[in-house]
Design a protein around this motif. Structure first.
Motif, short mmCIF file in Angstrom:
data_model
loop_
_atom_site.label_atom_id
_atom_site.label_comp_id
_atom_site.label_asym_id
_atom_site.label_seq_id
_atom_site.Cartn_x
_atom_site.Cartn_y
_atom_site.Cartn_z
N ASP A 229 9.75 5.38 -7.86
CA ASP A 229 11.14 5.81 -8.00
C ASP A 229 11.59 6.50 -6.72
OD1 ASP A 229 13.62 6.45 -8.94
OD2 ASP A 229 12.94 8.14 -10.18
N VAL A 230 11.78 5.71 -5.68
CA VAL A 230 12.27 6.19 -4.38
C VAL A 230 13.34 5.21 -3.91
CG1 VAL A 230 10.04 7.25 -3.81
CG2 VAL A 230 10.55 4.91 -3.03
N THR A 231 14.00 5.56 -2.82
CA THR A 231 14.98 4.65 -2.24
C THR A 231 14.25 3.49 -1.56
OG1 THR A 231 16.54 6.46 -1.88
CG2 THR A 231 16.88 4.43 -0.61
N ILE A 232 14.56 2.27 -1.96
CA ILE A 232 13.91 1.09 -1.41
C ILE A 232 14.99 0.20 -0.78
CG2 ILE A 232 12.52 -0.95 -1.91
CD1 ILE A 232 11.25 0.55 -4.20
N SER A 233 14.81 -0.11 0.50
CA SER A 233 15.81 -0.94 1.19
C SER A 233 15.81 -2.35 0.61
CB SER A 233 15.50 -0.99 2.68
OG SER A 233 14.34 -1.78 2.93
N ARG A 234 16.90 -3.07 0.86
CA ARG A 234 16.99 -4.44 0.35
C ARG A 234 15.92 -5.33 0.96
NH1 ARG A 234 23.30 -5.95 0.85
NH2 ARG A 234 23.11 -4.57 2.67
N ARG A 235 15.62 -5.13 2.25
CA ARG A 235 14.60 -5.99 2.87
C ARG A 235 13.21 -5.63 2.34
NH1 ARG A 235 16.29 -3.87 8.81
NH2 ARG A 235 15.60 -1.69 8.63
N ALA A 236 12.97 -4.35 2.01
CA ALA A 236 11.69 -3.98 1.41
C ALA A 236 11.56 -4.57 0.01
CB ALA A 236 11.54 -2.46 1.37
N ALA A 237 12.64 -4.50 -0.77
CA ALA A 237 12.62 -5.07 -2.11
C ALA A 237 12.38 -6.58 -2.06
CB ALA A 237 13.94 -4.76 -2.83
N ALA A 238 13.03 -7.24 -1.10
CA ALA A 238 12.85 -8.69 -0.97
C ALA A 238 11.41 -9.03 -0.58
CB ALA A 238 13.83 -9.24 0.06
N ARG B 105 0.83 -1.21 0.00
CA ARG B 105 0.00 0.00 0.00
C ARG B 105 0.86 1.26 0.00
NH1 ARG B 105 -2.80 -1.17 4.24
NH2 ARG B 105 -4.02 -2.63 3.01
N ALA B 106 1.95 1.26 0.76
CA ALA B 106 2.84 2.41 0.76
C ALA B 106 3.44 2.63 -0.62
CB ALA B 106 3.96 2.21 1.79
N ALA B 107 3.85 1.56 -1.28
CA ALA B 107 4.38 1.68 -2.63
C ALA B 107 3.32 2.22 -3.59
CB ALA B 107 4.90 0.32 -3.12
N ALA B 108 2.07 1.81 -3.39
CA ALA B 108 0.98 2.28 -4.24
C ALA B 108 0.74 3.78 -4.06
CB ALA B 108 -0.29 1.49 -3.94
N ILE B 109 0.73 4.23 -2.81
CA ILE B 109 0.56 5.66 -2.54
C ILE B 109 1.67 6.46 -3.22
CG2 ILE B 109 0.69 7.41 -0.71
CD1 ILE B 109 -1.98 6.04 -0.69
N LEU B 110 2.89 5.96 -3.16
CA LEU B 110 4.01 6.66 -3.78
C LEU B 110 3.92 6.64 -5.30
CD1 LEU B 110 6.85 5.42 -1.41
CD2 LEU B 110 5.88 7.73 -1.53
N LEU B 111 3.41 5.56 -5.87
CA LEU B 111 3.19 5.52 -7.31
C LEU B 111 2.19 6.60 -7.73
CD1 LEU B 111 2.81 1.82 -8.59
CD2 LEU B 111 4.56 3.48 -9.22
N LEU B 112 1.07 6.68 -7.02
CA LEU B 112 0.05 7.68 -7.34
C LEU B 112 0.61 9.09 -7.22
CD1 LEU B 112 -3.06 6.10 -5.58
CD2 LEU B 112 -2.68 6.29 -8.04
N TRP B 113 1.37 9.33 -6.16
CA TRP B 113 1.98 10.65 -5.97
C TRP B 113 2.88 11.00 -7.14
CZ3 TRP B 113 7.37 10.76 -4.14
CH2 TRP B 113 7.88 12.07 -4.05
N GLN B 114 3.71 10.07 -7.58
CA GLN B 114 4.62 10.36 -8.68
C GLN B 114 3.89 10.53 -10.00
OE1 GLN B 114 7.64 7.24 -8.29
NE2 GLN B 114 8.89 8.60 -7.02
N ARG B 115 2.67 10.00 -10.08
CA ARG B 115 1.85 10.23 -11.27
C ARG B 115 1.12 11.57 -11.23
NH1 ARG B 115 -1.06 4.27 -11.14
NH2 ARG B 115 0.75 3.02 -11.78
N GLY B 116 1.22 12.27 -10.10
CA GLY B 116 0.55 13.55 -9.97
C GLY B 116 -0.88 13.47 -9.50
N PHE B 117 -1.29 12.30 -9.01
CA PHE B 117 -2.67 12.12 -8.57
C PHE B 117 -2.87 12.60 -7.14
CE2 PHE B 117 -5.74 9.49 -6.22
CZ PHE B 117 -6.89 9.74 -6.94
N VAL B 118 -3.95 13.34 -6.90
CA VAL B 118 -4.41 13.67 -5.55
C VAL B 118 -5.91 13.44 -5.53
CG1 VAL B 118 -4.59 15.41 -3.75
CG2 VAL B 118 -2.62 15.43 -5.29
N GLU B 119 -6.41 12.82 -4.48
CA GLU B 119 -7.83 12.47 -4.41
C GLU B 119 -8.72 13.71 -4.46
OE1 GLU B 119 -5.44 9.38 -2.40
OE2 GLU B 119 -5.59 11.55 -2.19
N PRO B 120 -9.79 13.67 -5.24
CA PRO B 120 -10.81 14.71 -5.11
C PRO B 120 -11.54 14.53 -3.78
CG PRO B 120 -11.57 13.01 -6.61
CD PRO B 120 -10.14 12.68 -6.27
#
Length: 695
Positions: free
Chosen positions: A557-566, A364-379
């Motif tokens: 496109d953020v810094t992702i730790s090795r344990r998060a990537a795994a 879910r955190a990765a999804a929120i960051l994806l939306l942010w980088q796409r320029g999306f903000v909830e109406p």
């Protein structure tokens, strides 16, 4: 001041330069001087700590001085008492520059201070919608005299109001204030980033009668600004999160957000066990404890501040070095609010570190960051069909006026959408003696007295339900409040209550007085637990579809730790048969047919209702239907007209439902749990059978 504020009063400009040391206004502040000073309705948008309060107040003070306003002329409304407490000294200083007084009125303000303000009203009053309502209906307040000079209202954290029934309640109250003031009252909304600013600015205006289109003033991020520093990490548990926080950025001031009070208490306890100076803030701490924490962490440096969303809304806690998010906020807007807490000092940048305690929250955190980088903000969408609040406003008007005209009541609210169903609601109130008539006038009836009359109709003053909580007392000291769920046993029922954790400390339960609803406790250095009641968590279609994108391999496109990537890789493998590109996966699970929609709980229940499956088993991720249900019949779901059913017992969660007929209250609740757009997206998806994917 470099010519940025030619329309501000000279005394204000002088003090900005000589008292505050400002060399210029921020872009939003400079852009707001003209429209706010001219009395236009405005929505001012900037990130957290972007100077929105000054953008509204400085022009209003200038107009106040220039036009000689006297009496209570400006209302400043905010959703949180802590925010008002925090703003009060700052606004007092600004008012003092031109010889004007700023008052504070909410539930924690003492009776002596209120009496003084009634006797001599301040020029600006910081307050909440509920306190305005209380003043309007109080027999101690001459509301016509008190509000007669109001000319402007500033609505702080407008997005927070607009997304809930408190927004409708606020608009209803402001229409009544306007009528008492006998003038159109300027409305200035303050908000962080919004997905639909023009729509919310128009909603803020309330009744459209005689109002020009509002101005929307936005502070854009400067070109070439340094991008924020975002890190995504996986820690697996709250104790592990505490260990990481204790080691990260020692010597710095860190603000940690969590999504629940229970988690906030657990993390605070764990951090203190690690000898980290830690403060905690959430809505179930006592007023004294909250104020003590607010003062302490505003002055501290090497410390951690643990909070729920209460510190998301503008409370100034001084210069922060780091923001840490345990798990994930529920919306992009919330992420932006929290991110905006950093980067306020010259030479510092915005930053946030995510510490996920579970696989789902990591996705879910990765999804929120994806939306942010796409320029999306909830109406932001105001809750539909606030019929229960129409009932509240009609009853409150009867208390305020003693009686009102059965044929002229609409004059109080104009064409405000809150009262769209007012005639139907009024008919019910009259038919069931909530209101009684005499010579064309409507007055409070015996049914309203029975339902809401306790403590001088206090129940009518607030638009939201509050769970009755047990008051936790350590001797004479009030620590806070907990749900009855937190106290697992009563005298004579087994082992008795388990230890509590509250305000970040362990407590041994000495006694539970169920008549007084009080828990007596004593400090005990043990790892206790605490609970509060909570409803189902609902995620939007966009957040759920972004989670599907993450599971399909997209990565922010953020810094992702090795344990998060795994952990992400493992979760993607585990759920590989639950996602398909632009597709809905159909999987047989036992005696059920599971549709992995990734559409959100409301959309899934709406889809099920349209397919004639009531009730249906649904989560944010999927819908379960009987295995014999054909895909053809599901594809024929009527999303356009679907309304999911709701449990009749849930009607009690709708404040003032007692003033509505049961069928209307149930329909209101069901309409609020409807997402036809999301249900339509499910139908438009490509449907894929899981066995075909495996092949």
């Amino acid at each position: 001041m470099s010519g940025d504020a030619p329309e501000l009063d000279p005394a204000i400009t002088y003090h900005l330069v000589n008292s505050l040391g400002w060399t210029s206004l921020r872009p939003l502040q400079a852009a707001a001087v003209g429209p706010v000073g001219a009395g236009l309705d405005c929505l001012l948008i900037a990130p957290t700590a972007g100077g929105k309060t000054e953008a509204a107040i400085l022009p209003l003070l200038s107009t106040m001085a220039g036009e000689g306003w006297r009496g209570l002329t400006v209302l400043y409304v905010a959703p949180l008492r802590a925010l008002l407490n925090n703003l009060h000294p700052r606004l007092e200083q600004y008012g003092h520059w031109i010889g004007r007084r700023v008052g504070l009125w909410h539930g924690d303000v003492g009776d002596a201070a209120r009496r003084a303000m009634l006797k001599e009203p301040p020029d600006i009053l910081l307050t909440t919608p509920e306190s305005i309502e209380a003043m309007l209906v109080s027999t101690r307040v001459d509301e016509r005299r008190f509000f007669s000079e109001v000319r402007s209202v500033v609505i702080d954290e407008l997005h927070s109001f607009a997304a809930s029934d408190r927004g409708w309640h606020l608009l209803g109250v402001l229409e009544r204030v306007e009528r008492l003031a006998a003038r159109q009252v300027q409305r200035v909304g303050l908000s962080a980033t919004l997905g639909n600013p023009e729509q919310i600015a128009r909603w803020m205006q309330g009744s459209s009668e005689g109002r020009e289109a509002p101005e929307v003033v936005t502070e854009q991020e400067p070109a070439g600004a340094t991008p924020p520093e975002i890190t995504l990490d996986f820690v697996g548990s709250i104790p592990n999160a505490a260990k990481v926080i204790a080691l990260l950025h020692r010597g710095e001031k860190r603000l940690v957000f969590l999504e629940s009070r229970r988690q906030a208490e657990q993390l605070t306890f764990e951090l203190r066990q690690l000898l980290v100076e830690t403060f905690v803030s959430h809505s179930s701490l006592s007023a004294d404890e909250r104020r003590r924490s607010e003062r302490a962490f505003a002055e501290a440096r090497d410390c951690v501040i643990v909070a729920t969303s209460t510190l998301e809304l503008g409370v100034d806690i001084g210069d922060l070095d780091r923001v840490i998010q345990v798990d994930s906020p529920r919306t992009v807007a919330s992420f932006l609010q929290r991110l905006g807490r950093t980067g306020r000092r010259a030479g510092t940048g915005r930053n946030m570190t995510f510490l996920a305690t579970g696989e789902e929250s990591l996705v879910r955190a990765a999804a929120i960051l994806l939306l942010w980088q796409r320029g999306f903000v909830e109406p932001v969408q105001a809750p539909p069909h606030p019929r229960h609040l129409a009932a509240q406003q009609l009853l409150a008007l009867a208390l305020q006026e003693g009686a009102f005209g059965a044929s002229t009541w609409r004059e109080w609210w104009g064409d405000l959408g809150l009262m769209d169903d007012g005639e139907e609601v009024l008919t019910h109130l009259r038919a069931h003696d909530f209101l009684v008539g005499d010579s064309g006038l409507m007055m409070i009836g015996p049914a309203a007295e029975d339902a809401f009359g306790r403590r001088h109709f206090m129940e009518l003053l607030s638009s939201f339900n509050v769970e009755r909580e047990l008051r936790v007392m350590a001797g004479p000291r009030e620590v806070g409040f907990v749900s009855p769920l937190a106290v697992s046993g009563r005298p004579g029922q087994g082992a008795g209550p388990k230890p509590l954790v509250l305000n970040g400390y362990g407590w041994k339960v000495l006694d539970v007085d169920w008549k007084r609803f009080v828990v007596e406790v004593h400090p005990e250095p043990v790892r206790g637990d605490v609970r509060w009641a909570g409803g189902e968590i609902v995620y939007s279609l966009e957040v759920m579809r972004a989670q599907r994108d993450v599971l399909l391999g997209q990565t922010p496109d953020v810094t992702i730790s090795r344990r998060a990537a795994a952990s992400l890789d493992m979760t993607r493998r585990d759920l590989s048969l639950a996602v398909a590109q632009d597709g809905l996966v159909v999987e047989d699970v036992g005696r059920s047919r599971r549709l992995w929609t990734w559409a959100g709980l409301k959309a899934n229940r709406t889809f099920g209702a349209g397919a004639g499956l009531e009730p249906c088993e649904a989560t944010n991720e999927y819908v379960d239907v009987p295995i014999e249900t054909s895909l053809e019949s599901l594809r024929a779901s009527d999303a356009a007209g679907a309304v999911p059913s709701v449990d009749g017992a849930m009607v009690d969660t709708l404040k003032f439902s007692a003033a509505l007929p049961l069928d209307l209250a149930t329909r209101t609740l069901a309409e609020r749990f409807t997402d036809r757009r999301g249900a339509a997206a499910v139908l438009h998806d490509r449907w894929v059978v899981a066995t075909e994917m495996a092949d």
